[in-house]
Design an enzyme around this catalytic site. Structure first.
Site, PDB file in Angstrom:
ATOM      1  N   HIS A   1     -10.622  -8.899  41.793  1.00 37.71           N
ATOM      2  CA  HIS A   1     -11.248  -8.277  42.977  1.00 37.71           C
ATOM      3  C   HIS A   1     -10.306  -7.367  43.753  1.00 37.71           C
ATOM      4  O   HIS A   1     -10.728  -6.673  44.662  1.00 37.71           O
ATOM      5  CB  HIS A   1     -11.770  -9.353  43.933  1.00 37.71           C
ATOM      6  CG  HIS A   1     -10.668 -10.021  44.717  1.00 37.71           C
ATOM      7  ND1 HIS A   1      -9.928 -11.061  44.210  1.00 37.71           N
ATOM      8  CD2 HIS A   1     -10.164  -9.778  45.949  1.00 37.71           C
ATOM      9  CE1 HIS A   1      -9.033 -11.439  45.106  1.00 37.71           C
ATOM     10  NE2 HIS A   1      -9.146 -10.672  46.165  1.00 37.71           N
TER      11      HIS A   1
HETATM   12  C1  UD1 Z   1     -10.941  -9.049  51.061  1.00 35.86           C
HETATM   13  C2  UD1 Z   1      -9.491  -8.901  51.507  1.00 35.86           C
HETATM   14  C3  UD1 Z   1      -8.570  -9.365  50.388  1.00 35.86           C
HETATM   15  C4  UD1 Z   1      -8.916 -10.772  49.927  1.00 35.86           C
HETATM   16  C5  UD1 Z   1     -10.403 -10.848  49.567  1.00 35.86           C
HETATM   17  C6  UD1 Z   1     -10.783 -12.264  49.255  1.00 35.86           C
HETATM   18  C7  UD1 Z   1      -9.002  -7.028  53.050  1.00 35.86           C
HETATM   19  C8  UD1 Z   1      -8.420  -5.683  53.167  1.00 35.86           C
HETATM   20  N1  UD1 Z   1      -9.170  -7.503  51.798  1.00 35.86           N
HETATM   21  O1  UD1 Z   1     -11.131  -8.177  49.943  1.00 35.86           O
HETATM   22  O2  UD1 Z   1      -7.240  -9.387  50.865  1.00 35.86           O
HETATM   23  O3  UD1 Z   1      -8.157 -11.079  48.800  1.00 35.86           O
HETATM   24  O4  UD1 Z   1     -11.181 -10.397  50.689  1.00 35.86           O
HETATM   25  O5  UD1 Z   1     -11.911 -12.330  48.447  1.00 35.86           O
HETATM   26  O6  UD1 Z   1      -9.286  -7.662  54.032  1.00 35.86           O
HETATM   27  N2  UD1 Z   1     -19.056  -7.615  49.456  1.00 35.86           N
HETATM   28  C9  UD1 Z   1     -20.314  -8.145  49.270  1.00 35.86           C
HETATM   29  N3  UD1 Z   1     -20.593  -9.353  49.857  1.00 35.86           N
HETATM   30  C10 UD1 Z   1     -19.708 -10.017  50.619  1.00 35.86           C
HETATM   31  C11 UD1 Z   1     -18.441  -9.472  50.817  1.00 35.86           C
HETATM   32  C12 UD1 Z   1     -18.133  -8.268  50.221  1.00 35.86           C
HETATM   33  O7  UD1 Z   1     -21.155  -7.566  48.571  1.00 35.86           O
HETATM   34  O8  UD1 Z   1     -20.038 -11.118  51.123  1.00 35.86           O
HETATM   35  C13 UD1 Z   1     -18.736  -6.326  48.791  1.00 35.86           C
HETATM   36  C14 UD1 Z   1     -19.046  -5.108  49.640  1.00 35.86           C
HETATM   37  O9  UD1 Z   1     -19.478  -4.084  48.771  1.00 35.86           O
HETATM   38  C15 UD1 Z   1     -17.700  -4.761  50.209  1.00 35.86           C
HETATM   39  C16 UD1 Z   1     -16.758  -5.142  49.083  1.00 35.86           C
HETATM   40  O10 UD1 Z   1     -17.339  -6.303  48.497  1.00 35.86           O
HETATM   41  O11 UD1 Z   1     -17.585  -3.396  50.551  1.00 35.86           O
HETATM   42  C17 UD1 Z   1     -15.348  -5.465  49.543  1.00 35.86           C
HETATM   43  O12 UD1 Z   1     -15.350  -6.478  50.540  1.00 35.86           O
HETATM   44  P1  UD1 Z   1     -14.137  -6.552  51.597  1.00 35.86           P
HETATM   45  O13 UD1 Z   1     -14.294  -7.760  52.453  1.00 35.86           O
HETATM   46  O14 UD1 Z   1     -13.968  -5.253  52.298  1.00 35.86           O
HETATM   47  O15 UD1 Z   1     -12.882  -6.681  50.671  1.00 35.86           O
HETATM   48  P2  UD1 Z   1     -12.559  -7.723  49.523  1.00 35.86           P
HETATM   49  O16 UD1 Z   1     -12.403  -6.970  48.262  1.00 35.86           O
HETATM   50  O17 UD1 Z   1     -13.529  -8.845  49.569  1.00 35.86           O
HETATM   51  N1  UDP Z   2     -12.641 -19.153  44.811  1.00 33.86           N
HETATM   52  C1  UDP Z   2     -13.848 -19.833  44.738  1.00 33.86           C
HETATM   53  N2  UDP Z   2     -14.838 -19.324  43.928  1.00 33.86           N
HETATM   54  C2  UDP Z   2     -14.682 -18.214  43.163  1.00 33.86           C
HETATM   55  C3  UDP Z   2     -13.423 -17.537  43.240  1.00 33.86           C
HETATM   56  C4  UDP Z   2     -12.430 -18.023  44.082  1.00 33.86           C
HETATM   57  O1  UDP Z   2     -14.025 -20.871  45.378  1.00 33.86           O
HETATM   58  O2  UDP Z   2     -15.611 -17.832  42.447  1.00 33.86           O
HETATM   59  C5  UDP Z   2     -11.589 -19.678  45.717  1.00 33.86           C
HETATM   60  C6  UDP Z   2     -10.290 -20.026  45.044  1.00 33.86           C
HETATM   61  O3  UDP Z   2     -10.293 -21.379  44.628  1.00 33.86           O
HETATM   62  C7  UDP Z   2      -9.275 -19.768  46.143  1.00 33.86           C
HETATM   63  C8  UDP Z   2      -9.874 -18.654  46.931  1.00 33.86           C
HETATM   64  O4  UDP Z   2     -11.262 -18.643  46.628  1.00 33.86           O
HETATM   65  O5  UDP Z   2      -9.114 -20.914  46.973  1.00 33.86           O
HETATM   66  C9  UDP Z   2      -9.237 -17.342  46.533  1.00 33.86           C
HETATM   67  O6  UDP Z   2      -9.952 -16.285  47.069  1.00 33.86           O
HETATM   68  P1  UDP Z   2      -9.813 -14.804  46.536  1.00 33.86           P
HETATM   69  O7  UDP Z   2      -9.320 -14.798  45.149  1.00 33.86           O
HETATM   70  O8  UDP Z   2     -11.110 -14.150  46.819  1.00 33.86           O
HETATM   71  O9  UDP Z   2      -8.750 -14.175  47.561  1.00 33.86           O
HETATM   72  P2  UDP Z   2      -7.155 -14.049  47.603  1.00 33.86           P
HETATM   73  O10 UDP Z   2      -6.577 -15.398  47.454  1.00 33.86           O
HETATM   74  O11 UDP Z   2      -6.757 -13.088  46.542  1.00 33.86           O
HETATM   75  O12 UDP Z   2      -6.910 -13.446  48.942  1.00 33.86           O
END
Ligand code: UD1
Ligand code: UDP
Length: 354
Positions: free
Chosen positions: A201
């Site tokens: 992601h």
């Molecule tokens: C965010 C964090 C990242 C973290 C990740 C955990 C920032 C800059 N990034 O990245 O550090 O590792 O969360 O998962 O804060 N979207 C949906 N549904 C949701 C959420 C997101 O469809 O519930 C889609 C949307 O198209 C959105 C895209 O995912 O634009 C990105 O979501 P966003 O929260 O901006 O960044 P993450 O990639 O989730």
């Molecule tokens: N996680 C989860 N379901 C999923 C993917 C991740 O419960 O399908 C949990 C995982 O166990 C961990 C956290 O989400 O505790 C990690 O989140 P993510 O990888 O989105 O973010 P990051 O750690 O890179 O910020």
């Protein structure tokens, strides 16, 4: 004392859960959800599975560009802080919710405590690096998971209020472990130690057609089963680029919805290998002693690289294949934490704030 924890993204729900428990009976603890993640499987399901109470405030900010999303959060968190007048705001990790929470608080002279302080990738193009560096520099209490993190802070001149407390994510893992039941593997048609669990992601991968093409090809090259719970960001791009059909048509890759925390950690525990660009998942692989291939060129969790438990393979089809073919290491590990991380955090906060 009155504490407010600001959370918004999936990993932050995992990080706040033990802190909430440690606060109960000692202090008032209010959870503010920015709404950065909002799909049921990215948000609500974590509150249910981890028994975290409903947030008192759900700001419903949703998705947007970095500036737009952070600005909306900043304004709405400020309103909450003016109303609630907390003694301290606690922020977690490195997301836009982290920076917005810290900035809103510091501008109102409310002390900020940063859980997971001091991590660095030293890659300025990474949005999370900007969030964590800025947050560390405006925090009063810096709660580091490791001594490497506290040394990183010292290099930037931050020495006051720094405490090495361990990692709250590891505490969550320790607490969830008795609930892991391998019968969930049947849902995905795989056997214990007979599959790779993969997540992708990170912006640098998910938003790059070139990187995703390498990663998809690496998955298709792999001889065995891969279970891929897809983050919505990655799912949208793979569909737009026509790569989703290729993945789904391959037979060895099972593309599924994001999993709840208990299901996901079970799938980690029984995987033969983990492929990821997640920060939290690298650490969880290490905790379960499952070899990990990290699809990035650097990691903040440098201890996982020692002894070959984790290998940085970049978004390179060839390097991913080489890394995934290696055997399970036998080397000893460094501990990231124990079941007392969050009570240590509350002790430190009491000492620093009173
Ligand atoms: C965010 C964090 C990242 C973290 C990740 C955990 C920032 C800059 N990034 O990245 O550090 O590792 O969360 O998962 O804060 N979207 C949906 N549904 C949701 C959420 C997101 O469809 O519930 C889609 C949307 O198209 C959105 C895209 O995912 O634009 C990105 O979501 P966003 O929260 O901006 O960044 P993450 O990639 O989730
Ligand atoms: N996680 C989860 N379901 C999923 C993917 C991740 O419960 O399908 C949990 C995982 O166990 C961990 C956290 O989400 O505790 C990690 O989140 P993510 O990888 O989105 O973010 P990051 O750690 O890179 O910020």
């Amino acid at each position: 004392m009155k504490f407010i924890s600001v959370v918004g993204a999936r990993p932050q729900f995992v990080k706040v859960a033990p802190v909430h428990v440690a606060m109960s009976g000692r202090h008032e603890h209010i959870i503010v959800h920015t709404g950065q993640h909002y799909d049921y499987r990215m948000s609500q399901v974590f509150f249910e599975v981890l028994n975290i109470p409903e947030p008192k405030y759900d700001l419903g900010v949703g998705s947007g560009t970095h500036g737009e999303q952070t600005a909306k959060m900043l304004a709405l968190i400020e309103d909450v802080l003016i109303k609630e007048r907390p003694d301290c705001v606690i922020v977690y990790g490195d997301t836009n919710s982290t920076l917005a929470g810290a900035l809103a608080a510091v501008k109102l002279n409310v002390p900020v405590a940063h859980v997971e302080a001091g991590l660095r990738s030293y890659r300025h193009a990474m949005p999370e690096e900007i969030n964590r560096v800025l947050t560390d520099h405006i925090s009063k209490v810096l709660l580091c998971p490791t001594s490497v993190a506290s040394s990183n802070l010292a290099k930037e001149g931050i020495v006051k209020g720094v405490h090495v407390v361990g990692d709250t994510m590891v505490q969550s893992l320790i607490e969830i472990t008795p609930r892991l039941d391998p019968s969930v593997l049947f849902r995905y048609g795989v056997k214990e130690k007979g599959y790779v669990l993969a997540t992708i992601h990170r912006q640098e991968n998910a938003d790059s057609r070139e990187n995703m093409s390498e990663i998809v090809e690496a998955m298709l090259d792999h001889a065995g089963d891969i279970v891929l719970p897809l983050h919505p960001r990655t799912a949208k791009n793979l569909t737009a680029w026509g790569m989703m059909d290729r993945l789904k048509g391959a037979g060895n890759v099972k593309v599924v919805e994001p999993m709840d925390y208990v299901t996901f950690t079970t799938m980690e525990r029984f995987a033969s290998h983990i492929m990821t660009d997640s920060g939290g998942v690298q650490k969880e692989a290490y905790f379960f002693k499952v070899p990990c291939t990290t699809v990035r060129d650097e990691t903040e969790w440098v201890e996982t690289l020692e002894g070959g438990w984790n290998v940085l393979a970049g978004a390179s089809r060839k390097r991913i294949a080489v890394s995934m073919a290696r055997p399970v290491p036998m080397s000893p590990q460094t501990s990231y934490g124990d079941a007392s991380v969050s009570s240590r955090i509350v002790d430190v906060l009491e000492g620093e704030l009173e």
